[in-house]
Design a protein around this motif. Structure first.
Motif, short mmCIF file in Angstrom:
data_model
loop_
_atom_site.label_atom_id
_atom_site.label_comp_id
_atom_site.label_asym_id
_atom_site.label_seq_id
_atom_site.Cartn_x
_atom_site.Cartn_y
_atom_site.Cartn_z
N ALA A 24 93.00 31.19 -54.85
CA ALA A 24 91.56 31.36 -55.06
C ALA A 24 91.32 31.49 -56.55
N PHE A 25 90.15 31.01 -57.01
CA PHE A 25 89.83 31.15 -58.42
C PHE A 25 88.33 31.16 -58.62
N SER A 26 87.92 31.74 -59.75
CA SER A 26 86.52 31.70 -60.18
C SER A 26 86.53 31.27 -61.64
N VAL A 27 86.02 30.07 -61.88
CA VAL A 27 86.09 29.44 -63.20
C VAL A 27 84.94 29.93 -64.07
N ALA A 28 85.27 30.41 -65.26
CA ALA A 28 84.25 30.94 -66.17
C ALA A 28 84.05 30.00 -67.34
N HIS A 29 82.78 29.74 -67.66
CA HIS A 29 82.40 29.00 -68.85
C HIS A 29 81.58 29.92 -69.74
N THR A 30 81.88 29.93 -71.01
CA THR A 30 81.13 30.74 -71.97
C THR A 30 80.92 29.91 -73.24
N ASN A 31 79.81 30.20 -73.92
CA ASN A 31 79.57 29.57 -75.22
C ASN A 31 78.43 30.26 -75.93
N LYS A 73 85.21 36.83 -53.32
CA LYS A 73 84.58 38.02 -53.89
C LYS A 73 85.53 38.71 -54.87
N LEU A 74 86.79 38.76 -54.52
CA LEU A 74 87.78 39.45 -55.36
C LEU A 74 87.87 38.81 -56.74
N VAL A 75 88.04 37.48 -56.78
CA VAL A 75 88.23 36.83 -58.08
C VAL A 75 86.94 36.79 -58.88
N LYS A 76 85.82 36.60 -58.22
CA LYS A 76 84.56 36.55 -58.96
C LYS A 76 84.18 37.92 -59.49
N ASN A 77 84.44 38.96 -58.73
CA ASN A 77 84.13 40.31 -59.18
C ASN A 77 84.97 40.66 -60.41
N ALA A 78 86.23 40.31 -60.37
CA ALA A 78 87.10 40.59 -61.52
C ALA A 78 86.60 39.87 -62.76
N SER A 79 86.18 38.62 -62.59
CA SER A 79 85.69 37.85 -63.72
C SER A 79 84.38 38.43 -64.27
N LEU A 80 83.46 38.81 -63.39
CA LEU A 80 82.18 39.37 -63.83
C LEU A 80 82.37 40.69 -64.57
N HIS A 81 83.27 41.54 -64.08
CA HIS A 81 83.52 42.81 -64.77
C HIS A 81 84.08 42.57 -66.17
N ARG A 82 85.01 41.64 -66.29
CA ARG A 82 85.58 41.36 -67.60
C ARG A 82 84.55 40.73 -68.53
N ALA A 83 83.68 39.88 -67.96
CA ALA A 83 82.64 39.24 -68.76
C ALA A 83 81.68 40.29 -69.32
N ARG A 84 81.28 41.24 -68.49
CA ARG A 84 80.37 42.27 -68.98
C ARG A 84 81.05 43.14 -70.05
N ALA A 85 82.32 43.45 -69.84
CA ALA A 85 83.05 44.24 -70.83
C ALA A 85 83.16 43.49 -72.16
N ALA A 86 83.16 42.15 -72.08
CA ALA A 86 83.25 41.34 -73.29
C ALA A 86 81.90 41.13 -73.97
N GLY A 87 80.83 41.67 -73.38
CA GLY A 87 79.52 41.61 -74.01
C GLY A 87 78.58 40.56 -73.47
N TYR A 88 78.95 39.89 -72.37
CA TYR A 88 78.05 38.88 -71.80
C TYR A 88 76.99 39.59 -70.96
N THR A 89 75.74 39.15 -71.11
CA THR A 89 74.62 39.87 -70.51
C THR A 89 73.89 39.08 -69.42
N ARG A 90 74.08 37.76 -69.36
CA ARG A 90 73.43 36.93 -68.35
C ARG A 90 74.49 36.06 -67.69
N ALA A 91 74.46 36.02 -66.37
CA ALA A 91 75.42 35.20 -65.61
C ALA A 91 74.66 34.15 -64.82
N TYR A 92 75.11 32.91 -64.90
CA TYR A 92 74.46 31.79 -64.24
C TYR A 92 75.44 31.13 -63.27
N THR A 93 74.89 30.57 -62.21
CA THR A 93 75.70 29.78 -61.29
C THR A 93 74.77 28.86 -60.51
N GLY A 94 75.34 27.99 -59.72
CA GLY A 94 74.55 27.09 -58.88
C GLY A 94 75.25 26.86 -57.57
#
Length: 309
Positions: free
Chosen positions: A227-234, A257-278
């Motif tokens: 399972a994976f949740s792919v993150a794009h940032t820029n 849920k497990l992989v996406k939750n882990a990614s979202l937590h790390r993204a917020r800790a890294a300073g990202y404030t808005r998350a988008y998906t489709g």
């Protein structure tokens, strides 16, 4: 005032800025950068026959189209064209000229079925129908206020499952290619997808300039990614999910849920404030997962189709 259509000039900064500006004004839920536009042009598979055109009025770019063949589809002749015009410059003929130029390009390369995403607004839908397209499926743009969202607490993986990041596969991403090929082939859509060319996948997806290896979460079981949740940032503060998928044999265990939750937590800790998906409107399981996280639908687009030849 005359509108002309011409090729996008990737080596001209003003062209790239104009292309991106139109896209962001017309489609603020998807982020483009100079790097991502040039990447799409230079590293797109040759069989895709990708073409990016712009509509120009009095020296200003007011519209864009991206057209090509779905080379990853098992069915030949599947073409796509996505037209966007600056909302402040509609009704002047730019959209019609872009559609015609894109259709001519696709016809030259054997396209028989054409698909276009259209924002679900009356004027846009009328425009598509006037050009002979019929409404098909729909999809949603979802946004999460990551800075203030109450994310589910982090959980330990189930027995036999280990959480990693895509960075752990930097030396050999082939296991992620295998998972992406399986999970992607099951996504709902008008055009089927089959990833069979590993090298092309590496160039187009693994080396995408927005791919964030550290924020992309991967669940590993039995020695392979499942399972994976792919993150794009820029953009500053902006994080988006490129894909969340689970191998068929491991579905129904909460790994998405497990992989996406882990990614979202790390993204917020890294300073990202808005998350988008489709999500496709028929992708009930993933829509439920995103609702669980607190994502809200901000806009809907409709897939329009036309058979030619």
């Amino acid at each position: 005032m005359t509108v002309i259509v011409r090729e996008l000039r990737p080596g001209t900064p003003s062209d790239i800025e104009g292309f991106i500006g139109v896209r962001h004004r017309a489609l603020p839920y998807v982020f483009f950068s100079p790097e991502s536009v040039r990447h799409a042009l230079s590293l797109s598979h040759p069989h895709a026959h990708l073409r990016m055109l712009v509509a120009e009025e009095d020296g200003e770019i007011v519209g864009t189209v991206q057209a090509g063949l779905a080379h990853e589809s098992p069915e030949p002749g599947q073409g796509y064209l996505n037209v966007y015009v600056d909302p402040a410059r509609t009704g002047r003929g730019a959209g019609a000229l872009l559609v015609r130029a894109a259709e001519e390009h696709l016809a030259e390369h054997g396209a028989t079925d054409l698909y276009a995403w259209v924002l679900d607004e009356p004027a846009n839908r009328t425009f598509a129908e006037r050009h002979g397209y019929r409404a098909s499926r729909s999809a949603h743009f979802l946004v999460l206020d990551l800075a203030h969202a109450t994310l589910p607490p982090l959980q330990d993986p189930p027995p036999g499952v280990e959480l990693r990041t895509a960075a752990d596969f930097a030396d050999d991403p082939r296991p992620l290619f295998t998972l992406d090929a399986e999970a992607g082939s099951d996504e709902p859509g008008d055009i089927g997808t089959e990833f069979t060319d590993y090298e092309a996948w590496v160039e187009e997806y693994w080396r995408h300039p927005h791919l964030d290896l550290e924020l992309t979460s991967v669940a590993v079981a039995d020695g392979r990614p499942v399972a994976f949740s792919v993150a794009h940032t820029n953009a500053p503060g902006r994080y988006s999910t490129g894909m969340t998928g689970t191998a068929r044999a491991f579905r129904g265990r909460g790994l998405a849920k497990l992989v996406k939750n882990a990614s979202l937590h790390r993204a917020r800790a890294a300073g990202y404030t808005r998350a988008y998906t489709g999500n496709d409107s028929d992708n009930g399981p993933m829509l439920a997962v995103n609702k669980w996280f607190g994502y809200r639908i901000h806009a809907t687009e409709v897939r329009y189709a036309r058979t030619v030849g």
